[in-house]
Design a protein around this motif. Structure first.
Motif, PDB file in Angstrom:
ATOM      1  N   ASP A  35       0.843  -1.270   0.054  1.00 51.01           N
ATOM      2  CA  ASP A  35      -0.089  -0.100   0.078  1.00 51.01           C
ATOM      3  C   ASP A  35       0.725   1.287   0.234  1.00 51.01           C
ATOM      4  OD1 ASP A  35      -2.493  -1.326  -0.187  1.00 51.01           O
ATOM      5  OD2 ASP A  35      -2.428  -1.573   2.090  1.00 51.01           O
ATOM      6  N   THR A  36       2.035   1.174   0.745  1.00 48.30           N
ATOM      7  CA  THR A  36       2.696   2.398   0.496  1.00 48.30           C
ATOM      8  C   THR A  36       4.351   2.208   0.073  1.00 48.30           C
ATOM      9  OG1 THR A  36       3.805   1.966   3.108  1.00 48.30           O
ATOM     10  CG2 THR A  36       1.772   3.362   2.819  1.00 48.30           C
ATOM     11  N   GLU A  37       4.834   3.305  -0.297  1.00 49.15           N
ATOM     12  CA  GLU A  37       6.267   3.185  -1.137  1.00 49.15           C
ATOM     13  C   GLU A  37       7.387   2.773  -0.011  1.00 49.15           C
ATOM     14  OE1 GLU A  37       8.956   6.020  -3.902  1.00 49.15           O
ATOM     15  OE2 GLU A  37       7.424   6.892  -2.117  1.00 49.15           O
ATOM     16  N   ILE A  38       6.999   3.298   1.454  1.00 43.67           N
ATOM     17  CA  ILE A  38       8.148   2.762   2.213  1.00 43.67           C
ATOM     18  C   ILE A  38       8.105   1.428   2.791  1.00 43.67           C
ATOM     19  CG2 ILE A  38       8.820   3.334   4.621  1.00 43.67           C
ATOM     20  CD1 ILE A  38       8.149   6.176   3.843  1.00 43.67           C
ATOM     21  N   GLU A  39       6.712   0.909   2.766  1.00 40.49           N
ATOM     22  CA  GLU A  39       6.618  -0.503   3.165  1.00 40.49           C
ATOM     23  C   GLU A  39       7.207  -1.451   2.190  1.00 40.49           C
ATOM     24  OE1 GLU A  39       2.549  -2.815   4.568  1.00 40.49           O
ATOM     25  OE2 GLU A  39       2.421  -1.421   2.948  1.00 40.49           O
ATOM     26  N   CYS A  40       7.100  -1.179   0.955  1.00 40.71           N
ATOM     27  CA  CYS A  40       7.577  -2.020  -0.296  1.00 40.71           C
ATOM     28  C   CYS A  40       9.202  -1.740  -0.139  1.00 40.71           C
ATOM     29  CB  CYS A  40       7.116  -1.309  -1.698  1.00 40.71           C
ATOM     30  SG  CYS A  40       7.351  -2.364  -2.694  1.00 40.71           S
ATOM     31  N   ALA A  41       9.695  -0.688  -0.068  1.00 41.93           N
ATOM     32  CA  ALA A  41      11.213  -0.673   0.057  1.00 41.93           C
ATOM     33  C   ALA A  41      11.637  -1.202   1.504  1.00 41.93           C
ATOM     34  CB  ALA A  41      11.569   1.056   0.156  1.00 41.93           C
ATOM     35  N   LYS A  42      11.022  -1.380   2.466  1.00 43.22           N
ATOM     36  CA  LYS A  42      11.549  -2.208   3.602  1.00 43.22           C
ATOM     37  C   LYS A  42      11.295  -3.542   3.031  1.00 43.22           C
ATOM     38  CE  LYS A  42      10.534   1.250   7.196  1.00 43.22           C
ATOM     39  NZ  LYS A  42       9.744   1.297   8.319  1.00 43.22           N
ATOM     40  N   ALA A  43      10.276  -4.105   2.373  1.00 46.36           N
ATOM     41  CA  ALA A  43      10.140  -5.325   2.019  1.00 46.36           C
ATOM     42  C   ALA A  43      11.075  -5.837   0.982  1.00 46.36           C
ATOM     43  CB  ALA A  43       8.785  -5.450   1.307  1.00 46.36           C
ATOM     44  N   HIS A  44      11.778  -5.011   0.388  1.00 47.74           N
ATOM     45  CA  HIS A  44      12.940  -5.176  -0.469  1.00 47.74           C
ATOM     46  C   HIS A  44      14.092  -5.463   0.249  1.00 47.74           C
ATOM     47  CE1 HIS A  44      16.560  -3.326  -2.503  1.00 47.74           C
ATOM     48  NE2 HIS A  44      16.156  -4.044  -3.590  1.00 47.74           N
ATOM     49  N   ASP A  45      14.456  -4.504   1.210  1.00 54.61           N
ATOM     50  CA  ASP A  45      15.499  -4.909   2.019  1.00 54.61           C
ATOM     51  C   ASP A  45      15.492  -6.114   2.853  1.00 54.61           C
ATOM     52  OD1 ASP A  45      16.213  -2.317   0.961  1.00 54.61           O
ATOM     53  OD2 ASP A  45      16.285  -1.389   3.236  1.00 54.61           O
ATOM     54  N   LEU A  46      14.347  -6.529   3.435  1.00 58.43           N
ATOM     55  CA  LEU A  46      14.255  -7.750   4.107  1.00 58.43           C
ATOM     56  C   LEU A  46      14.568  -9.018   2.929  1.00 58.43           C
ATOM     57  CD1 LEU A  46      11.288  -7.158   6.324  1.00 58.43           C
ATOM     58  CD2 LEU A  46      13.438  -7.542   7.258  1.00 58.43           C
ATOM     59  N   TYR A  47      13.979  -8.927   1.893  1.00 54.49           N
ATOM     60  CA  TYR A  47      14.176  -9.949   0.889  1.00 54.49           C
ATOM     61  C   TYR A  47      15.622 -10.132   0.498  1.00 54.49           C
ATOM     62  CZ  TYR A  47      13.325 -12.449  -3.495  1.00 54.49           C
ATOM     63  OH  TYR A  47      13.247 -13.473  -4.538  1.00 54.49           O
ATOM     64  N   VAL A  48      16.355  -9.008   0.139  1.00 60.84           N
ATOM     65  CA  VAL A  48      17.667  -9.026  -0.270  1.00 60.84           C
ATOM     66  C   VAL A  48      18.498  -9.688   0.923  1.00 60.84           C
ATOM     67  CG1 VAL A  48      19.660  -7.512  -0.460  1.00 60.84           C
ATOM     68  CG2 VAL A  48      17.399  -7.277  -2.124  1.00 60.84           C
ATOM     69  N   LEU A  49      18.403  -9.108   2.179  1.00 59.74           N
ATOM     70  CA  LEU A  49      19.101  -9.651   2.987  1.00 59.74           C
ATOM     71  C   LEU A  49      18.793 -11.067   3.411  1.00 59.74           C
ATOM     72  CD1 LEU A  49      18.831  -6.639   5.484  1.00 59.74           C
ATOM     73  CD2 LEU A  49      20.850  -7.229   4.311  1.00 59.74           C
ATOM     74  N   ARG A  50      17.541 -11.514   3.462  1.00 58.58           N
ATOM     75  CA  ARG A  50      17.260 -12.966   3.974  1.00 58.58           C
ATOM     76  C   ARG A  50      17.671 -13.723   2.632  1.00 58.58           C
ATOM     77  NH1 ARG A  50      11.054 -11.719   6.021  1.00 58.58           N
ATOM     78  NH2 ARG A  50      11.773 -11.100   8.124  1.00 58.58           N
ATOM     79  N   LYS A  51      17.643 -13.363   1.302  1.00 59.64           N
ATOM     80  CA  LYS A  51      17.938 -14.251   0.477  1.00 59.64           C
ATOM     81  C   LYS A  51      19.642 -14.323   0.152  1.00 59.64           C
ATOM     82  CE  LYS A  51      14.079 -15.726  -1.152  1.00 59.64           C
ATOM     83  NZ  LYS A  51      13.398 -17.058  -1.100  1.00 59.64           N
ATOM     84  N   GLY A  52      20.413 -13.394   0.799  1.00 60.14           N
ATOM     85  CA  GLY A  52      21.724 -13.296   0.682  1.00 60.14           C
ATOM     86  C   GLY A  52      22.147 -12.651  -0.873  1.00 60.14           C
ATOM     87  N   ILE A  53      21.163 -11.735  -1.241  1.00 57.87           N
ATOM     88  CA  ILE A  53      21.570 -11.381  -2.655  1.00 57.87           C
ATOM     89  C   ILE A  53      22.754 -10.239  -2.437  1.00 57.87           C
ATOM     90  CG2 ILE A  53      20.566 -10.360  -4.761  1.00 57.87           C
ATOM     91  CD1 ILE A  53      17.905 -11.653  -4.178  1.00 57.87           C
ATOM     92  N   LYS A  54      23.604 -10.081  -3.421  1.00 58.63           N
ATOM     93  CA  LYS A  54      24.530  -8.854  -3.267  1.00 58.63           C
ATOM     94  C   LYS A  54      24.028  -7.799  -3.997  1.00 58.63           C
ATOM     95  CE  LYS A  54      28.726 -11.527  -2.704  1.00 58.63           C
ATOM     96  NZ  LYS A  54      30.033 -12.042  -3.281  1.00 58.63           N
ATOM     97  N   THR A  57      20.897  -1.893  -0.172  1.00 56.98           N
ATOM     98  CA  THR A  57      19.664  -1.893   0.158  1.00 56.98           C
ATOM     99  C   THR A  57      19.020  -0.321   0.264  1.00 56.98           C
ATOM    100  OG1 THR A  57      20.453  -1.857   2.568  1.00 56.98           O
ATOM    101  CG2 THR A  57      19.998  -4.123   1.545  1.00 56.98           C
ATOM    102  N   ASN A  58      17.743  -0.173   0.737  1.00 58.44           N
ATOM    103  CA  ASN A  58      17.378   1.048   0.615  1.00 58.44           C
ATOM    104  C   ASN A  58      17.609   2.042   1.963  1.00 58.44           C
ATOM    105  OD1 ASN A  58      16.023   1.347  -1.901  1.00 58.44           O
ATOM    106  ND2 ASN A  58      14.674  -0.168  -1.152  1.00 58.44           N
ATOM    107  N   PHE A  59      17.654   1.136   3.005  1.00 57.34           N
ATOM    108  CA  PHE A  59      17.875   1.498   4.470  1.00 57.34           C
ATOM    109  C   PHE A  59      19.161   1.050   5.000  1.00 57.34           C
ATOM    110  CE2 PHE A  59      13.374   1.812   3.448  1.00 57.34           C
ATOM    111  CZ  PHE A  59      12.867   3.211   3.694  1.00 57.34           C
ATOM    112  N   PHE A  60      19.434   1.496   6.116  1.00 58.86           N
ATOM    113  CA  PHE A  60      20.579   0.956   6.996  1.00 58.86           C
ATOM    114  C   PHE A  60      20.240  -0.384   7.382  1.00 58.86           C
ATOM    115  CE2 PHE A  60      23.579   4.319   6.556  1.00 58.86           C
ATOM    116  CZ  PHE A  60      22.905   5.471   6.834  1.00 58.86           C
ATOM    117  N   LYS A  61      21.220  -1.245   7.496  1.00 62.06           N
ATOM    118  CA  LYS A  61      20.580  -2.827   8.058  1.00 62.06           C
ATOM    119  C   LYS A  61      20.296  -2.730   9.321  1.00 62.06           C
ATOM    120  CE  LYS A  61      23.502  -4.935   4.426  1.00 62.06           C
ATOM    121  NZ  LYS A  61      24.816  -5.972   4.348  1.00 62.06           N
ATOM    122  N   LYS A  62      20.740  -1.844  10.286  1.00 66.34           N
ATOM    123  CA  LYS A  62      20.680  -1.767  11.620  1.00 66.34           C
ATOM    124  C   LYS A  62      19.116  -1.541  11.982  1.00 66.34           C
ATOM    125  CE  LYS A  62      25.265  -1.130  13.181  1.00 66.34           C
ATOM    126  NZ  LYS A  62      26.175  -0.089  14.210  1.00 66.34           N
TER     127      LYS A  62
END
Length: 66
Positions: A35-54, A57-62
């Motif tokens: 529904d929101t741009e930020i929600e989607c961007a956070k989902a992107h980061d989680l997906y990249v980190l969980r899958k170990g894709i090089k 990310t959009n936000f700091f990992k911390k």
């Protein structure tokens, strides 16, 4: 167009949605509709980190861990 990586704005049934996908090494990765741009961007980061894709990310990992 979005300012975040892996996030695209689309109109569906008269409303705006945010679609998450990107291509890496000739492979398309899709991680949902939000529904929101930020929600989607956070989902992107989680997906990249969980899958170990090089990929950057959009936000700091911390911030995502908290």
């Amino acid at each position: 167009m979005s300012k975040y990586k892996g996030v695209t704005k689309r109109k569906m049934s008269g409303r705006v949605i945010w679609y998450g996908s990107f291509i890496t090494n000739k492979v398309r990765h899709t991680f949902g509709v939000y529904d929101t741009e930020i929600e989607c961007a956070k989902a992107h980061d989680l997906y990249v980190l969980r899958k170990g894709i090089k990929r950057k990310t959009n936000f700091f990992k911390k911030k995502l861990v908290q």
